[in-house]
Design a protein around this motif. Structure first.
Motif, short mmCIF file in Angstrom:
data_model
loop_
_atom_site.label_atom_id
_atom_site.label_comp_id
_atom_site.label_asym_id
_atom_site.label_seq_id
_atom_site.Cartn_x
_atom_site.Cartn_y
_atom_site.Cartn_z
N GLY A 23 16.29 47.32 28.27
CA GLY A 23 16.69 46.95 29.62
C GLY A 23 15.54 46.55 30.54
N LEU A 24 14.37 47.15 30.34
CA LEU A 24 13.22 46.78 31.17
C LEU A 24 12.95 45.28 31.04
CD1 LEU A 24 10.71 47.52 32.91
CD2 LEU A 24 9.50 47.98 30.77
N VAL A 27 15.37 43.30 33.08
CA VAL A 27 15.10 43.37 34.52
C VAL A 27 13.90 42.51 34.88
CG1 VAL A 27 14.43 44.92 36.40
CG2 VAL A 27 16.22 45.60 34.80
N HIS A 166 12.30 53.26 35.23
CA HIS A 166 13.48 52.72 34.54
C HIS A 166 14.11 53.79 33.65
CE1 HIS A 166 13.01 48.45 35.71
NE2 HIS A 166 11.80 48.88 35.96
N ASN A 167 13.30 54.70 33.19
CA ASN A 167 13.85 55.82 32.41
C ASN A 167 12.81 56.93 32.41
OD1 ASN A 167 14.94 57.60 30.61
ND2 ASN A 167 15.69 56.01 29.23
N VAL A 215 16.45 52.91 39.24
CA VAL A 215 17.34 51.77 39.05
C VAL A 215 18.83 52.00 39.37
CG1 VAL A 215 15.79 50.46 37.56
CG2 VAL A 215 17.22 52.26 36.58
N ASN A 248 20.25 47.79 39.31
CA ASN A 248 19.91 46.50 38.70
C ASN A 248 21.09 45.54 38.75
OD1 ASN A 248 17.33 47.30 37.81
ND2 ASN A 248 18.19 48.20 35.95
N HIS A 305 20.08 59.91 23.87
CA HIS A 305 20.60 59.96 25.24
C HIS A 305 21.71 58.93 25.47
CE1 HIS A 305 17.58 56.79 26.32
NE2 HIS A 305 18.57 56.40 27.08
N LYS A 306 21.90 58.03 24.52
CA LYS A 306 22.98 57.03 24.64
C LYS A 306 24.34 57.62 24.25
CE LYS A 306 20.49 53.48 25.97
NZ LYS A 306 20.68 52.83 27.27
N GLU A 379 21.88 57.84 31.97
CA GLU A 379 21.76 56.37 31.98
C GLU A 379 21.22 55.93 33.33
OE1 GLU A 379 21.09 53.57 30.20
OE2 GLU A 379 22.74 54.35 28.98
N PRO A 380 19.92 55.68 33.41
CA PRO A 380 19.31 55.33 34.69
C PRO A 380 20.08 54.22 35.41
CG PRO A 380 17.63 55.62 33.01
CD PRO A 380 18.94 55.76 32.31
N CYS A 381 20.33 53.13 34.72
CA CYS A 381 21.20 52.10 35.29
C CYS A 381 22.21 51.67 34.25
CB CYS A 381 20.37 50.89 35.77
SG CYS A 381 21.46 49.58 36.34
N GLY A 382 21.70 51.16 33.13
CA GLY A 382 22.60 50.62 32.12
C GLY A 382 22.93 49.19 32.49
N LEU A 383 22.78 48.30 31.56
CA LEU A 383 23.11 46.89 31.81
C LEU A 383 24.28 46.47 30.94
CD1 LEU A 383 19.43 45.60 31.75
CD2 LEU A 383 20.83 46.01 33.77
C1 GLC Z 1 16.02 51.56 30.84
C2 GLC Z 1 17.21 52.46 31.13
C3 GLC Z 1 18.46 51.65 31.45
C4 GLC Z 1 18.14 50.62 32.53
C5 GLC Z 1 16.95 49.78 32.12
C6 GLC Z 1 16.53 48.75 33.14
O1 GLC Z 1 16.18 50.90 29.63
O2 GLC Z 1 17.45 53.33 30.04
O3 GLC Z 1 19.49 52.50 31.92
O4 GLC Z 1 19.25 49.79 32.73
O5 GLC Z 1 15.82 50.60 31.86
O6 GLC Z 1 16.20 49.33 34.38
#
Ligand code: GLC
Length: 473
Positions: A23-24, A27, A166-167, A215, A248, A305-306, A379-383
């Motif tokens: 996910g990073l 973003v 991000h995590n 995020v 995000n 963690h998923k 899940e910090p954000c999850g896309l």
């Molecule tokens: C990390 C997090 C995910 C987030 C991503 C982008 O991969 O695990 O939840 O969406 O960073 O910020």
């Protein structure tokens, strides 16, 4: 003429489409362009390593900006600075073959040294390029040292720093004895990066940055709690004044259902199209072509963690009690790869498991599935839940972090998926059953799918929140 724009340098270890593992990369591949679109008075640039994985099609477009020597403790290393422009953003790539000409982005014994070099090189590149940032925006542990180095040693006048988590699970923890030798930090500064008896690069950046973000707003609250903070809750609480959560967005151009090859492009915003996409997916994966059978999918790093332990508990039961087909795409922990291998062997006409990180394939799976699973423990954000919605695929998620912020559970009038609260395998299973049952009620299902498609996960709101932070500091 002097450039009066606000100058932002975003620093991170990966960005799409150049090189990414998660996910990073999404973003850093989409936020900068959104910022450039939102704020015409800002000059947005990004810097990342020039990995071997960065393809020839991009290398051809790069120009060499400068060449510098980076000093990291006793080492003096070459660093080439290349750049190219994409969507109104200048991307810099830092070249050093010894550190970055490898067959993967991470996972090497010397990752600490590789990203210390990268961070040092970012700081040293500033005088070498014609761009003096007002804000340096670092992301995750691989670039955490830029924030620390600036505070302790470089002290670029007027330059403020933002650090985005991000995590929080991945902190960059190392033994104290390499403080000077690998990280080039003086012993007298140990307390800045020390936490719990180790060097902790994330802790160092949290303490040193001017503003701290993460995020999603839910995750910003969660990481004050020991369950989510992986040991850093007290540091987060002590720095809570600097912290905010900005959710995000996704790149609707990159994940454009109409841009898939012909067989898969039919599903976008039409329900008959979904059946065609599904048939194309079944054909591609050698599953029986049955467009009535719901396809349930997961696209995820295979990390605990998923929520894979919940999946392991109940997926067979769900298969045995329904006509669903199941598709998994992802790589990661061997334990989960073995599990899905066995499952695919046991249900040869109903389960497929593909162990790769493959963006193009992922888009076809999103397009051909009906239901998408994301039972994350955190899940910090999850896309993926947002991407699934945009491909007309209904997500079932655990209400945590960014999943909580982005998915509303059926039957709420504004629902765009299903959520469950507790990290409990049977709560998850019942949501799968609920979704499968609703899937049989075509008119209700189509309404829910339509609300999922219409969910707004564009970057524009979040980009303006970042701009607000940039201009405030
Ligand atoms: C990390 C997090 C995910 C987030 C991503 C982008 O991969 O695990 O939840 O969406 O960073 O910020």
């Amino acid at each position: 003429m002097e450039n009066k724009k606000t100058k932002i340098l975003i620093v991170g270890a990966e960005a799409l489409p150049f090189a990414a593992t998660g996910g990073l990369g999404d973003v850093l591949g989409s936020l900068p362009a959104a910022l450039a679109r939102e704020a015409s008075d800002a000059d947005i640039r990004v810097v990342m390593p020039l990995y071997a994985k960065v393809g020839a099609e991009y290398r051809e477009k790069m120009t060499k900006v400068a060449e510098i020597t980076v000093k990291l403790a006793w080492r003096n290393q070459y660093c080439g600075i290349y750049s190219l422009e994409k969507d109104g953003v200048i991307y810099y790539f830092l070249d050093n073959e010894y550190y970055f000409d490898r067959d993967a982005l991470y996972g090497f014994f010397d990752d600490g040294e590789r990203y210390a070099f990268f961070s040092r090189a970012v700081m040293d590149m500033i005088p070498a390029i014609d761009f003096y940032p007002d804000v340096l925006h670092a992301n995750d542990w691989q670039s955490a040292l830029t924030v620390v180095y600036n505070k302790l040693y470089y002290k670029y006048p007027g330059m403020k720093t933002i650090y985005t988590i991000h995590n929080i699970e991945y902190q960059g923890k190392y033994d104290k004895y390499i403080l000077g030798d690998v990280f080039a930090i003086d012993n007298s500064d140990l307390s800045i990066v020390e936490y719990d008896g180790c060097i902790n690069l994330t802790k160092g950046a949290i303490v040193c940055c001017d503003r701290l973000t993460t995020v999603s707003s839910r995750y910003a609250d969660e990481i004050k709690d020991a369950f989510f903070a992986h040991g850093l809750e007290n540091i987060i609480k002590a720095n809570a004044e600097k912290l905010s959560g900005i959710v995000n967005g996704i790149d609707y151009e990159y994940y454009n259902p109409l841009k898939l090859d012909e067989k898969f492009s039919a599903g976008y915003r039409t329900f008959s199209g979904k059946a065609k996409n599904k048939a194309a997916l079944q054909e591609m994966l050698g599953l029986p072509t049955d467009t009535d059978a719901p396809i349930v999918s997961m696209i995820s790093r295979l990390a605990s963690h998923k929520g894979f332990d919940l999946v392991k508990c109940v997926l067979e039961e769900a298969l045995d009690n329904s006509d669903m087909q199941f598709v998994l795409l992802g790589t990661g922990e061997k334990e989960f790869e073995y599990y899905f291998c066995e499952l695919a062997a046991k249900y040869p006409t109903r389960v497929r498991a593909l162990f790769e990180f493959n963006k193009e394939l992922s888009k076809k799976i999103y397009a051909g599935s009906d239901i998408f699973l994301m039972p994350s423990k955190s899940e910090p954000c999850g896309l993926a839940q947002m991407i699934a919605c945009s491909y007309a695929t209904v997500p079932i998620v655990r209400a945590v972090g960014g999943l909580y912020d982005s998915i509303k559970s059926y039957p709420a009038p504004d629902s765009n998926g299903f959520t469950f609260d507790n990290y409990n395998a049977h709560d998850f299973l019942f949501k799968i059953y609920e979704a499968l049952e609703l899937y049989g009620n075509t008119s209700e299902w189509d309404k829910l799918t339509l609300r999922a498609i219409k969910s707004d996960f564009t970057w524009s709101k979040s980009a303006s929140k970042y701009m607000e932070i940039y201009s405030k500091i």
